[in-house]
Structure formats: structure tokens, C-alpha cells
Design a protein around this motif. Structure first.
Motif, PDB file in Angstrom:
ATOM      1  N   LYS A   1       0.970  -1.602  -0.063  1.00 34.53           N
ATOM      2  CA  LYS A   1       0.366  -0.124   0.371  1.00 34.53           C
ATOM      3  C   LYS A   1       0.682   1.230  -0.025  1.00 34.53           C
ATOM      4  N   GLY A   2       2.473   0.902   0.241  1.00 32.68           N
ATOM      5  CA  GLY A   2       3.072   2.731  -0.169  1.00 32.68           C
ATOM      6  C   GLY A   2       3.330   3.135   1.457  1.00 32.68           C
ATOM      7  N   TYR A   3       3.555   2.495   2.306  1.00 34.00           N
ATOM      8  CA  TYR A   3       3.247   2.762   3.909  1.00 34.00           C
ATOM      9  C   TYR A   3       5.498   2.974   4.030  1.00 34.00           C
ATOM     10  N   ARG A   4       5.440   4.024   4.859  1.00 33.54           N
ATOM     11  CA  ARG A   4       6.600   4.349   4.663  1.00 33.54           C
ATOM     12  C   ARG A   4       6.845   2.944   6.317  1.00 33.54           C
ATOM     13  N   PRO A   5       7.976   2.553   6.033  1.00 35.81           N
ATOM     14  CA  PRO A   5       8.951   1.936   7.252  1.00 35.81           C
ATOM     15  C   PRO A   5       8.429   2.040   8.292  1.00 35.81           C
ATOM     16  N   ALA A   6       8.982   3.152   8.926  1.00 40.11           N
ATOM     17  CA  ALA A   6       9.045   3.577  10.134  1.00 40.11           C
ATOM     18  C   ALA A   6       7.419   3.119  10.604  1.00 40.11           C
ATOM     19  N   THR A   7       6.548   4.124   9.513  1.00 44.66           N
ATOM     20  CA  THR A   7       5.023   3.978  10.262  1.00 44.66           C
ATOM     21  C   THR A   7       4.445   2.609  10.152  1.00 44.66           C
ATOM     22  N   ILE A   8       5.123   1.906  10.014  1.00 42.74           N
ATOM     23  CA  ILE A   8       4.644   0.296   9.421  1.00 42.74           C
ATOM     24  C   ILE A   8       5.447  -0.596  10.470  1.00 42.74           C
ATOM     25  N   VAL A   9       6.527   0.279  10.839  1.00 45.22           N
ATOM     26  CA  VAL A   9       7.306  -0.365  12.551  1.00 45.22           C
ATOM     27  C   VAL A   9       6.024  -0.018  13.251  1.00 45.22           C
ATOM     28  N   GLN A  10       6.141   1.137  13.327  1.00 43.83           N
ATOM     29  CA  GLN A  10       4.864   1.204  14.911  1.00 43.83           C
ATOM     30  C   GLN A  10       3.687   1.018  14.945  1.00 43.83           C
ATOM     31  N   LYS A  11       2.946   0.752  13.747  1.00 40.36           N
ATOM     32  CA  LYS A  11       1.545  -0.020  13.284  1.00 40.36           C
ATOM     33  C   LYS A  11       2.434  -1.423  14.199  1.00 40.36           C
TER      34      LYS A  11
END
Length: 524
Positions: free
Chosen positions: A138-148
Motif C-alpha cells: 500500500k506504500g506505507y513508510r517503513p517507520a510507520t509500519i514498524v510503529q503499527k
């Protein structure tokens, strides 16, 4: 006389000392993966503190200074969440500058680790890996994925330990409320973000969202829980639920009762006026029906019925029965299949689809009965079916298994063993399990049963559902020449009226035969 120093003066003086270090600190947070909105919030919290702190170098900001500023913020009537956020983020900033956190011993939870002491095992790694791949696509940033992922793992570990959650499908609004209760040291936005991330994971795994119902429940509690009328209602509600439980109502039914009563009473307080629950009369019931415009008529009728039952439990009078409401008959779409369509589906089905067809169309099981069928429910050629009805297990019926259905069960058991040989057995003894990579080895849900059958019917372009198969089973019994009472017992209906009025009266073949008869009689 010297002018008293204001927060603007303090902030201006402190920014001369901390302006450049603060920008460096915020840049470091951004590089570490903090989203821009979170960095802006942290900057605001630190400035809130500096606007009330006497100008001094960071080495002189001790616990006593922090406590003094905290008292000033309390006097300024800042909210507890804002004070807590300002203290925590400033202490971290000072630690960045000096290597010492002045509030380390005082703020035990200053790291935001709301879950400390509550963690169990994490059981959903396969689902999380699949979800991470979905987010990447979906194009999420790596940092956002780690946080989620961090939010999801912490929430699930807490629920595993304290709510005994074994499958994602078991997570409900009560779990959300439990997690929210543990996040008292977090600000509201952060807690809501964690719950939102968990809800997205639940949607991905199960296709259901709980957040809307949870937020509605929170709004009701927040607005009414401190009123005398609501406190009295909660006590009466628990008495009513306890009585209903003693009378044998199922947990799922009681859960629906709670939801209906809380939302219904909140609608009364919102739109009709303040009153005690036990003072609800038939006039209130009629007005409540008119104001619940956002609900379907069928749902409104269910809510009013339950409210009437609880008022009757408390006072002896049922205002819903007294209102004697007339409800329009809502059209029900019924789908039918007959022998030719059945053969088409049967011949093209795989092992799982054929078992579902055999249980629904060959024995008349409902969708939820198929989903909850356990290996222990099958003893020889006898099956125990736990269907609709009162009690923890519902209406339990023992039924003989036809040979063809038994053959399908045995074939599926072999397939089931092959699936479980490749993964951990998380089925809990469930007959039908999910074979896909994310949820491999876990029990089938009603949604899974529906999806598997829909794949088959879509492929053959036949419009049918699980209940269509049950309807086919009923019409087949009648076509076989069985008397109506035997058909009733085979369908597991309590009333003889249900079988002909719901399952047989709309048989489209009757209309076809009638049309043909008219043609022969009038025009023949």
C-alpha cells in the motif's frame, strides 16, 4: 514596580537557551521515524513546560524544578493529559541534553510502556507478516509500519495474557475497553492511535470493524455514567442480565441485550429527556421508535422488545406490549436451488466445499452450526448439533449422518490432517479449519464458511447461500413424500408453523405449476 513575568517572557528567555538544542532534538526524532504530527506535538509539550519554567541551564533542572512547574501547570488549569505529556517529553529532552532524566524515578511509566507487567505470548506472527506485506504494497513508510506492528504486538500480547485471546476473531469491544483502561498514562490521541492500529489489523484478518461500536459505547459511558439515572440503570441492568442468564439465555444473546439496552436508554436521554429507566411507559416507547431514525426498523423493533422486557422485569408491566405497535412487513429475499443446480455445484466442488454442501444441503445445518461443529460432536454415524435455542450450548440435537455425508466428513478429515501436519494445531478440535497461510490451522468462522461457498456458487454462476442449501434440504424432504411433522423434526423446528410458512410457502415451483394450471384450464 517591576512588571510580573508572563509565560511569554519565560518562553522567550528559555528559547534563547534551548532553541537550537530543541531543533536538533526534534530533527533526531524525525530521523528516527517519528511522524511529523508526533514531532509537532512533542515540540508543543516542551514549549508548554518552558513557558512556565524559570530560565536556567539544563543541568540545573532537577526533580524539584519539574515538580514546581507541574504545580504551576495545575494552577493554570491544564488538563492532566497535557501536564503529563509536557512533563514526560521535557524530561526526555533534558535527558537528551545531559544524559540524566530528572523524573526517571518519579514517572515510572514515563517511557510510555503502558503494557509493562501485562504481556503474554504473541500468537499471530503469520497474520502479522501478511499484514506487514499488505502495508508495504500500500506504500506505507517503513517507520510507520514498524510503529503499527509495535502497537499490534503489544495489544495482542496483553489480550493473550489477560483476556485469554487465542484467535484474532475473538477480539471484541470489551478487549478494546480493557486496553484503553491500561493506557491511562498516555494522552488521548496516542491511546486512540494504538486502538485504531489494532482495529485495522482485526479488519485485515477477520473482515470486521469494532471501532464504531466501541466509540459509541465510550461516548455513552462518558456522557451518562456519572448521572444518578445511569448509575441506577447499570445496577438494574446487571440484575436483569443475571436473571436472564439463570433462565438459560446464551452469552451471545446477553451481549446483544446489553448493547440494545445501553443504546436504547442513551437515545431516550439524548432525544426524549431525562428519566429513570423503570419510568419508561408506552408513550416513551412510541416516541423512541420515531427518533431512532438511523437504525433499521428491524433493529428498532428488537431494541424496543428488549427494553420492554427489562421494564417488565423491574416493574411487572411491559410498555412495549402495551404500545401494541404495528410494524410493516419487510420484504425478505429468498433464494432457491433445485436438483439440477445442486448437481452442478456438487460435481465441481473441492473437498471443503463439498463438506459444506453435504452439511447444509444434505443435513440442513445452519451456517453457524457448520462453523462450530467439533470432532467430538461426531460419534460413529451420529452427530450432535448445537443449534438455535436457550442454554450455553443452545438447542442440542442428535441426528443420524447419511452415508454420503459421512464419506465427505472422512475425506475432509484426511485433508485436515495434511494441513495440520504443516503447522501448529490451533483448531481447538474444530472440524473445519482454515488452510491459508495467515490463519492456517485455526477454526473456521461463519465468514469463512460463507466465503468458501460463495467461491463455488460464483464459479458456477448460481445465486445461493448456506441458507439456500438448508431450504433445498427442506424442499427435498417434501419432494421425497415425508409428512410435515417428520419434515419439521428433520429441520429441527419447534413449531410446525415455521416449516410450511417460512421454508415451503414461497417455493417458486408452486407459482410455476399454478401458472401452467391456469393456462391449461382457461386456454387449453
Amino acid at each position: 514596580m517591576a512588571r510580573a513575568r508572563t509565560t511569554i517572557d519565560y518562553l522567550k528567555d528559555n528559547l534563547e537557551i534551548y532553541g537550537s538544542p530543541l531543533n536538533s532534538y526534534l530533527n533526531r526524532l524525525s530521523e528516527g521515524g517519528k511522524v511529523p504530527s508526533a514531532v509537532r506535538d512533542i515540540k508543543g509539550h516542551i514549549r508548554t513546560f518552558l513557558a512556565r519554567c524559570r530560565p536556567m541551564p539544563p543541568e540545573q533542572i532537577t526533580f524539584e524544578v519539574m515538580a514546581e512547574v507541574e504545580n504551576i501547570m495545575v494552577c493554570d488549569q491544564l488538563t492532566p493529559n497535557k501536564i503529563n505529556a509536557a512533563m514526560i517529553n521535557t524530561a526526555r529532552f533534558i535527558e537528551y541534553l545531559t544524559g540524566n532524566n530528572p523524573c526517571k524515578d518519579y514517572y515510572v511509566n514515563s517511557s510510555g510502556r503502558w503494557f509493562d507487567g501485562h504481556l503474554g505470548d504473541f500468537r499471530f506472527q503469520d497474520q502479522l507478516d501478511q499484514y506487514q506485506e499488505y502495508l508495504e504494497n500500500k506504500g506505507y513508510r517503513p517507520a510507520t509500519i514498524v510503529q503499527k506492528n509495535s502497537h499490534i504486538v503489544n495489544c495482542c500480547r496483553v489480550l493473550t495474557k489477560e483476556k485469554h485471546i487465542l484467535f484474532v476473531s475473538q477480539i471484541d469491544t470489551e478487549c478494546y475497553a480493557h486496553l484503553q483502561g491500561l493506557m491511562g498514562n498516555l494522552n488521548g490521541k496516542q491511546a486512540d492511535k494504538i486502538i485504531h492500529d489494532l482495529d485495522e489489523f482485526v479488519i485485515f484478518c477477520c473482515g470486521k470493524t469494532l471501532l464504531r461500536d466501541y466509540r459509541k459505547g465510550r461516548r455513552i459511558s462518558k456522557e451518562y455514567e456519572r448521572t444518578e439515572e445511569w448509575e441506577e440503570f447499570v445496577v438494574d441492568l446487571e440484575s436483569f442480565i443475571e436473571d436472564s442468564e439463570e433462565r438459560g439465555l446464551r452469552p451471545q444473546t446477553l451481549k446483544g441485550y446489553r448493547k440494545a439496552l445501553k443504546e436504547g436508554y442513551a437515545a431516550i436521554l439524548d432525544r426524549i429527556g431525562t428519566m429513570r429507566f423503570r419510568d419508561i411507559d408506552f408513550h416513551v416507547m412510541c416516541r423512541l421508535r420515531k427518533v431512532m431514525t438511523e437504525y433499521k426498523q428491524r433493529t428498532v423493533r428488537q431494541y424496543l422488545t428488549v427494553i420492554g422486557r427489562m421494564v417488565e422485569f423491574l416493574t411487572g408491566n411491559n410498555p412495549y406490549c402495551r404500545a401494541d405497535m404495528v410494524w410493516p412487513t419487510e420484504p425478505v429475499e429468498r433464494t432457491w436451488i433445485f436438483k439440477d443446480e445442486w448437481k452442478t455445484l456438487w460435481n465441481s466442488a473441492d473437498v471443503t466445499q463439498r463438506l459444506i454442501l453435504a452439511l447444509t444441503g444434505g443435513m440442513g445445518l445452519r451456517r453457524f452450526e457448520v462453523a462450530q461443529l467439533n470432532l467430538s460432536d461426531i460419534q460413529g454415524n451420529i452427530m450432535t448439533i448445537r443449534g438455535k435455542g436457550c442454554g450455553v450450548d443452545g438447542k442440542s440435537v442428535r441426528k443420524q449422518i447419511p452415508p454420503t455425508v459421512m464419506k465427505c466428513i472422512e475425506e475432509y478429515k484426511q485433508y485436515r490432517n495434511e494441513v495440520l501436519s504443516e503447522t501448529e494445531d490451533l483448531s481447538g478440535g474444530n472440524l473445519i479449519i482454515r488452510p491459508n497461510s495467515r490463519l492456517k490451522g485455526t477454526p473456521a468462522t461463519q465468514k469463512y464458511i460463507e466465503v468458501v461457498l460463495k467461491e463455488l456458487t460464483d464459479k458456477e454462476r448460481i445465486h445461493a447461500s448456506c441458507h439456500t442449501m438448508r431450504r433445498f434440504y427442506c424442499t427435498s424432504l417434501v419432494d421425497a413424500g415425508l409428512d410435515m411433522d417428520t419434515v419439521r423434526r428433520m429441520m429441527r423446528h419447534n413449531s410446525l408453523d415455521t416449516t410450511p410458512n417460512v421454508y415451503l410457502c414461497a417455493d417458486p415451483r408452486k407459482l410455476d405449476n399454478a401458472t401452467a394450471g391456469v393456462e391449461d384450464t382457461i386456454f387449453g
